[in-house]
Design an enzyme around this catalytic site. Structure first.
Site, PDB file in Angstrom:
ATOM      1  N   GLU A  13       0.912  -8.231   9.129  1.00  0.00           N
ATOM      2  CA  GLU A  13       0.764  -9.161   8.014  1.00  0.00           C
ATOM      3  C   GLU A  13       0.950 -10.628   8.434  1.00  0.00           C
ATOM      4  OE1 GLU A  13       2.452  -7.313   4.167  1.00  0.00           O
ATOM      5  OE2 GLU A  13       3.414  -6.261   5.805  1.00  0.00           O
ATOM      6  N   SER A 186       1.112  -4.544   2.738  1.00  0.00           N
ATOM      7  CA  SER A 186      -0.212  -5.107   2.434  1.00  0.00           C
ATOM      8  C   SER A 186      -1.334  -4.067   2.487  1.00  0.00           C
ATOM      9  CB  SER A 186      -0.562  -6.277   3.364  1.00  0.00           C
ATOM     10  OG  SER A 186       0.301  -7.352   3.133  1.00  0.00           O
ATOM     11  N   SER A 317      -0.831 -14.167  -4.646  1.00  0.00           N
ATOM     12  CA  SER A 317       0.263 -13.195  -4.719  1.00  0.00           C
ATOM     13  C   SER A 317       0.775 -13.013  -6.141  1.00  0.00           C
ATOM     14  CB  SER A 317       1.407 -13.614  -3.807  1.00  0.00           C
ATOM     15  OG  SER A 317       0.997 -13.604  -2.465  1.00  0.00           O
TER      16      SER A 317
HETATM   17  N1  LIG Z   1       1.418   7.658  -4.656  1.00  0.00           N
HETATM   18  C1  LIG Z   1       0.377   6.854  -4.908  1.00  0.00           C
HETATM   19  N2  LIG Z   1      -0.604   7.219  -5.768  1.00  0.00           N
HETATM   20  C2  LIG Z   1      -1.682   6.436  -5.994  1.00  0.00           C
HETATM   21  N3  LIG Z   1      -1.875   5.244  -5.401  1.00  0.00           N
HETATM   22  C3  LIG Z   1      -0.940   4.801  -4.540  1.00  0.00           C
HETATM   23  C4  LIG Z   1       0.239   5.580  -4.243  1.00  0.00           C
HETATM   24  N4  LIG Z   1       0.977   4.895  -3.351  1.00  0.00           N
HETATM   25  C5  LIG Z   1       0.301   3.744  -3.105  1.00  0.00           C
HETATM   26  N5  LIG Z   1      -0.838   3.682  -3.813  1.00  0.00           N
HETATM   27  C6  LIG Z   1      -1.793   2.552  -3.801  1.00  0.00           C
HETATM   28  O1  LIG Z   1      -1.722   1.926  -2.516  1.00  0.00           O
HETATM   29  C7  LIG Z   1      -1.256   0.573  -2.644  1.00  0.00           C
HETATM   30  C8  LIG Z   1      -0.332   0.231  -1.467  1.00  0.00           C
HETATM   31  O2  LIG Z   1       0.780   1.088  -1.451  1.00  0.00           O
HETATM   32  P1  LIG Z   1       2.259   0.551  -1.300  1.00  0.00           P
HETATM   33  O3  LIG Z   1       3.178   1.723  -1.274  1.00  0.00           O
HETATM   34  O4  LIG Z   1       2.530  -0.487  -2.341  1.00  0.00           O
HETATM   35  O5  LIG Z   1       2.234  -0.057   0.168  1.00  0.00           O
HETATM   36  P2  LIG Z   1       2.210  -1.543   0.752  1.00  0.00           P
HETATM   37  O6  LIG Z   1       3.574  -1.715   1.329  1.00  0.00           O
HETATM   38  O7  LIG Z   1       1.156  -1.501   1.791  1.00  0.00           O
HETATM   39  O8  LIG Z   1       1.939  -2.502  -0.377  1.00  0.00           O
HETATM   40  C9  LIG Z   1      -0.574   0.520  -4.000  1.00  0.00           C
HETATM   41  O9  LIG Z   1      -0.598  -0.823  -4.514  1.00  0.00           O
HETATM   42  C10 LIG Z   1      -1.388   1.506  -4.831  1.00  0.00           C
HETATM   43  O10 LIG Z   1      -2.570   0.902  -5.320  1.00  0.00           O
END
Ligand SMILES: Nc1ncnc2c1ncn2[C@@H]1O[C@H](COP(=O)(O)OP(=O)(O)O)[C@@H](O)[C@H]1O
Ligand SMILES: [Mg+2]
Length: 361
Positions: A13, A186, A317
């Site tokens: 990132e 991200s 953001s």
């Molecule tokens: N269990 C889940 N079910 C459906 N979509 C998910 C799930 N986990 C993550 N996502 C999707 O993936 C994106 C990134 O996941 P996240 O856990 O927030 O990781 P990062 O740290 O990369 O932001 C989320 O904003 C969501 O849109």
């Protein structure tokens, strides 16, 4: 105040962090602060200046467009010309020591995982955001979800796979599933897999970035995020992608996603539940000063996706958009974060403060 805005560093990132850092630096200067942008990894060539004179330097002035490139450690190492690879670049620690506080605009990897925070603690340098322990726990999606579940916070079922574990990767829930680096951010390296073949290729891709992959049950529902600053939960922001899901492109390039804050057609009870769960999640993970919690909401309630201990501060953001909708403009948000953390230091309430008090017995 003399403020170092520490950004860049060496993580997938990196480019996001540089964009956050530029914006924060500009905002602080507009607030009359002596803010200087320092790239953690590339460092700063003093060229005969003293460290104090660095704060008079007004060398940054624009918001960067974020590059799509996902940089590996090797790519970033090449940016430094002397062949050295230690994370702290030339003069960085000396300049940080001369500051009243360091604003951490780092995202991902070393930067968000507590190691930089620990280094600064050990050098008596004050910084924004959470301490090393809470940062490390929060960056690891397996540890943080285990803590959430222990405290009854709803989050998707998951299974961890480590690199070099032999055989097929079997998950105890149905497809589709979401595959992510355990310590990523991200959406880099994140995949939605609809069958075993896609799961295997997703896990293989995760191992380009991380030694551990977390595979989660897919949570349907509306996606939200909610920022917390100094114990105040802002209004949620709804994330509506035009197509697909909220991947890197949707996060950092304008025009692919609608961000709606305060959210429309959201039951007030559900909104309040998200605010309450945000504060509870910050508390159980030991997060301080500020953070952001990501959610899904569906007919089974609110589900925490993850907590972010150094949430993005780029023009697109979420936290800055939420704050603005609640009447806190960007420059005030940045100052509130700084002043909130300075108060925690003054009250002996930081992780470093607790350790100092304990060791004084
Ligand atoms: N269990 C889940 N079910 C459906 N979509 C998910 C799930 N986990 C993550 N996502 C999707 O993936 C994106 C990134 O996941 P996240 O856990 O927030 O990781 P990062 O740290 O990369 O932001 C989320 O904003 C969501 O849109
Ligand atoms: Mg996220």
């Amino acid at each position: 105040m003399k403020i170092v805005v520490l950004a860049g560093g060496r993580s997938t990132e990196r480019n996001v962090s540089i964009s956050s850092g530029y914006r924060i630096t500009n905002a602080l200067r507009q607030k009359g602060q002596q803010a200087t942008f320092i790239d953690l990894f590339l460092g700063y060539d003093l060229e005969g200046k003293t460290v104090d004179q660095v704060f008079d330097d007004a060398n940054t002035s624009k918001d960067l467009k974020i590059s799509d490139a996902i940089l590996t450690d090797a790519d970033i190492n090449k940016l430094r010309t002397d062949g050295s690879t230690q994370l702290f670049g030339p003069n960085v620690l000396a300049i940080c020591k001369a500051a009243d506080i360091v604003f951490l605009a780092l995202h991902g990897g070393d930067g968000e995982n507590g190691k930089v925070q620990a280094t600064l603690d050990l050098n008596n340098v004050k910084y924004t955001g959470s301490g090393p322990l809470a940062s490390g726990m929060t960056m690891n999606k397996v540890f943080s979800k285990e803590i959430m579940l222990y405290h009854g916070i709803q989050t998707a079922a998951f299974k961890e796979f480590k690199r070099n574990q032999p055989g097929e990767h079997k998950v105890p829930f149905d497809f589709p599933v979401v595959v992510k680096p355990t310590s990523g951010g991200s959406s880099v390296g994140t995949h939605i897999a609809h069958n075993q073949e896609e799961l295997e290729s997703g896990i293989a891709d995760v191992f380009r970035f991380d030694n551990s992959a977390i595979v989660e049950e897919f949570t349907p529902g509306r996606e939200f995020s909610l920022g917390v600053v100094n114990g105040r939960a802002f209004s949620a922001i709804e994330i509506k992608v035009h197509s697909g899901w909220y991947d890197f492109k949707h996060k950092f390039q304008a025009g692919y996603t609608d961000f709606i804050t305060p959210p429309k057609d959201l039951d007030e009870d559900v909104h309040q539940a998200m605010k309450d769960v945000s504060l509870q999640t910050m508390d159980v993970l030991g997060l301080q000063n500020y953070g952001r919690i990501d959610f899904f909401a569906n007919d089974k309630g609110v589900w925490v996706i993850e907590a972010n201990n150094l949430p993005g501060m780029t023009p697109l953001s979420l936290l800055p958009q939420e704050a603005e909708a609640d009447g806190v403009e960007y420059g005030d948000l940045v100052m509130d974060i700084i002043n909130g953390k300075l108060k925690l230091y003054a009250d002996g309430m930081t992780e470093a403060g607790i350790m100092t008090a304990a060791s004084a017995d």
